[in-house]
Design an enzyme around this catalytic site. Structure first.
Site, PDB file in Angstrom:
ATOM      1  N   ASP A  18      44.819  42.108  42.831  1.00  0.00           N
ATOM      2  CA  ASP A  18      43.980  41.027  42.313  1.00  0.00           C
ATOM      3  C   ASP A  18      43.523  40.133  43.465  1.00  0.00           C
ATOM      4  O   ASP A  18      44.189  40.037  44.495  1.00  0.00           O
ATOM      5  CB  ASP A  18      44.800  40.212  41.295  1.00  0.00           C
ATOM      6  CG  ASP A  18      43.909  39.366  40.397  1.00  0.00           C
ATOM      7  OD1 ASP A  18      42.680  39.561  40.402  1.00  0.00           O
ATOM      8  OD2 ASP A  18      44.451  38.494  39.699  1.00  0.00           O
ATOM      9  N   TRP A  23      38.537  36.213  47.318  1.00  0.00           N
ATOM     10  CA  TRP A  23      38.409  36.510  48.757  1.00  0.00           C
ATOM     11  C   TRP A  23      36.939  36.381  49.163  1.00  0.00           C
ATOM     12  O   TRP A  23      36.613  35.777  50.188  1.00  0.00           O
ATOM     13  CB  TRP A  23      38.923  37.930  49.032  1.00  0.00           C
ATOM     14  CG  TRP A  23      38.884  38.338  50.473  1.00  0.00           C
ATOM     15  CD1 TRP A  23      39.897  38.196  51.379  1.00  0.00           C
ATOM     16  CD2 TRP A  23      37.780  38.936  51.167  1.00  0.00           C
ATOM     17  NE1 TRP A  23      39.493  38.676  52.607  1.00  0.00           N
ATOM     18  CE2 TRP A  23      38.201  39.134  52.505  1.00  0.00           C
ATOM     19  CE3 TRP A  23      36.494  39.327  50.802  1.00  0.00           C
ATOM     20  CZ2 TRP A  23      37.381  39.708  53.468  1.00  0.00           C
ATOM     21  CZ3 TRP A  23      35.672  39.892  51.761  1.00  0.00           C
ATOM     22  CH2 TRP A  23      36.113  40.076  53.083  1.00  0.00           C
ATOM     23  N   ASN A  66      38.294  44.618  31.811  1.00  0.00           N
ATOM     24  CA  ASN A  66      37.306  44.478  32.887  1.00  0.00           C
ATOM     25  C   ASN A  66      35.927  45.033  32.505  1.00  0.00           C
ATOM     26  O   ASN A  66      34.926  44.692  33.141  1.00  0.00           O
ATOM     27  CB  ASN A  66      37.783  45.144  34.187  1.00  0.00           C
ATOM     28  CG  ASN A  66      38.943  44.441  34.860  1.00  0.00           C
ATOM     29  OD1 ASN A  66      39.747  45.072  35.546  1.00  0.00           O
ATOM     30  ND2 ASN A  66      39.064  43.125  34.696  1.00  0.00           N
ATOM     31  N   SER A 194      48.786  40.729  32.636  1.00  0.00           N
ATOM     32  CA  SER A 194      47.422  41.188  32.330  1.00  0.00           C
ATOM     33  C   SER A 194      47.389  42.595  31.709  1.00  0.00           C
ATOM     34  O   SER A 194      46.608  43.457  32.134  1.00  0.00           O
ATOM     35  CB  SER A 194      46.544  41.133  33.584  1.00  0.00           C
ATOM     36  OG  SER A 194      46.519  39.825  34.108  1.00  0.00           O
TER      37      SER A 194
HETATM   38  C1  IPE Z   1      44.042  42.581  36.356  1.00  0.00           C
HETATM   39  O1  IPE Z   1      43.268  41.662  37.049  1.00  0.00           O
HETATM   40  C2  IPE Z   1      43.333  43.907  36.327  1.00  0.00           C
HETATM   41  C3  IPE Z   1      43.205  44.581  37.607  1.00  0.00           C
HETATM   42  C4  IPE Z   1      43.749  44.183  38.733  1.00  0.00           C
HETATM   43  C5  IPE Z   1      42.420  45.779  37.582  1.00  0.00           C
HETATM   44  P1  IPE Z   1      42.295  40.645  36.304  1.00  0.00           P
HETATM   45  O2  IPE Z   1      41.671  39.811  37.346  1.00  0.00           O
HETATM   46  O3  IPE Z   1      41.379  41.399  35.399  1.00  0.00           O
HETATM   47  O4  IPE Z   1      43.328  39.831  35.415  1.00  0.00           O
HETATM   48  P2  IPE Z   1      43.219  38.379  34.781  1.00  0.00           P
HETATM   49  O5  IPE Z   1      41.914  38.317  34.060  1.00  0.00           O
HETATM   50  O6  IPE Z   1      43.276  37.412  35.914  1.00  0.00           O
HETATM   51  O7  IPE Z   1      44.412  38.256  33.890  1.00  0.00           O
HETATM   52  C1  IPE Z   2      40.737  42.471  41.319  1.00  0.00           C
HETATM   53  O1  IPE Z   2      40.007  41.415  41.830  1.00  0.00           O
HETATM   54  C2  IPE Z   2      39.909  43.717  41.104  1.00  0.00           C
HETATM   55  C3  IPE Z   2      39.583  43.995  39.700  1.00  0.00           C
HETATM   56  C4  IPE Z   2      40.053  43.359  38.663  1.00  0.00           C
HETATM   57  C5  IPE Z   2      38.639  45.046  39.453  1.00  0.00           C
HETATM   58  P1  IPE Z   2      39.238  40.382  40.903  1.00  0.00           P
HETATM   59  O2  IPE Z   2      37.824  40.817  40.781  1.00  0.00           O
HETATM   60  O3  IPE Z   2      39.938  40.183  39.608  1.00  0.00           O
HETATM   61  O4  IPE Z   2      39.333  39.087  41.802  1.00  0.00           O
HETATM   62  P2  IPE Z   2      39.485  37.584  41.305  1.00  0.00           P
HETATM   63  O5  IPE Z   2      40.679  37.518  40.414  1.00  0.00           O
HETATM   64  O6  IPE Z   2      38.219  37.231  40.596  1.00  0.00           O
HETATM   65  O7  IPE Z   2      39.688  36.810  42.567  1.00  0.00           O
HETATM   66 MG    MG Z   3      41.332  38.841  39.011  1.00  0.00          MG
END
Ligand code: IPE
Ligand code: IPE
Ligand code: MG
Length: 251
Positions: A18, A23, A66, A194
């Site tokens: 995550d 980043w 997602n 999650s």
């Molecule tokens: C969890 O990350 C899913 C993956 C890393 C693929 P999210 O960014 O989707 O989770 P939440 O929304 O912060 O709980």
């Molecule tokens: C994790 O990074 C990758 C996926 C969930 C696909 P995020 O896209 O959730 O990154 P943040 O949480 O918005 O920083």
């Molecule tokens: Mg995330």
């Protein structure tokens, strides 16, 4: 690596990768740039696990939830996944890595699905390490799917209510052939699961780091492993019982 005790390495590490979006935001880049950098971390961490000798690595790369992200972001993630599968096949073959996937795979776009199946097929005899991608994955859906399969088998007379033990139930999950994770790492400092591996993490050790996934490097993985090796896993027993029989395992 010298800090690690080989006999105490986890058999299965699961990672909620995550923080790609944050980043990128910190650098005034698009979220997609964050995912691109995140894909490089995936390459590095898979290689590191292979070098350290981790038998199974599950990476949560795309959750069922997602799919609700902006369409351009979902599309970019699917393109990055295809790039990853194409660019890593050679390395997986050379390094004896078997690719597996857990999730509602039929939800994936057809080209992604086919490429995934081809890569899994090409690597299916590899045995040094399993790389399991949790894709379009949701823990509750996985459990409901398992219940549906059990009910079908019941109708066919293949299973009776008294046959449903924890082991038998696990065999109906997407992760059927894999041991439960010993260690679950979540990057970017979020204290939540999650919807990841809800059944399988009953006794998994949790490790949460503030490091964002694109910055997560082999050294961070080693830090997590050192901490894991210093934990006492008790599986509901007392500390004294564990000291008397240190090999006690959940299963
Ligand atoms: C969890 O990350 C899913 C993956 C890393 C693929 P999210 O960014 O989707 O989770 P939440 O929304 O912060 O709980
Ligand atoms: C994790 O990074 C990758 C996926 C969930 C696909 P995020 O896209 O959730 O990154 P943040 O949480 O918005 O920083
Ligand atoms: Mg995330």
């Amino acid at each position: 690596m010298e800090r690690l005790i080989p006999e105490k390495l986890p058999r299965h590490i699961a990672i909620i990768l995550d923080g790609n979006g944050r980043w990128a935001k910190k650098r005034n880049l698009s979220r997609i740039e964050g995912h691109r950098k995140g894909a490089d971390s995936v390459r590095k961490i898979v290689r590191a696990c292979r070098e350290i000798g981790i038998p199974v690595l599950t990476l949560y790369v795309f959750s069922e939830e997602n799919w609700k992200r902006p369409q351009e972001e979902v599309w970019a993630l699917m393109e990055l996944l295809k790039d990853y599968l194409r660019s890593e096949l050679k390395e997986m073959l050379e390094n004896d890595i078997k690719l597996m996937a857990s999730g509602n795979l039929h939800h994936l776009p057809q080209d992604v699905y086919h490429l995934l199946m081809e890569t899994m097929e090409a690597t299916r005899h590899n045995s040094r390490m399993i790389l399991n991608l949790a894709l379009s994955y949701g823990g509750r859906t996985e459990i409901l799917d398992a219940i549906r399969k059990i009910m079908w088998d019941y109708k066919e007379g293949l299973i009776r209510p008294e046959d449903i033990t924890a082991e038998r139930f696990s065999s109906y999950l997407y992760t059927a052939d894999l041991p439960d994770p010993d260690l679950l790492i979540r990057t970017s400092g979020e204290f939540r699961i999650s919807n990841f591996l809800l059944w399988q993490i009953a006794y998994t050790e949790l490790y949460i780091t503030d490091t964002l996934w694109p910055d997560f490097a082999k050294e961070d993985l080693i830090m997590a492993l050192v901490e894991y090796q210093n934990r006492e896993r008790r599986f509901g027993l007392t500390g004294e019982q564990i000291e008397a029989s240190p090999c006690v395992q959940e299963k």
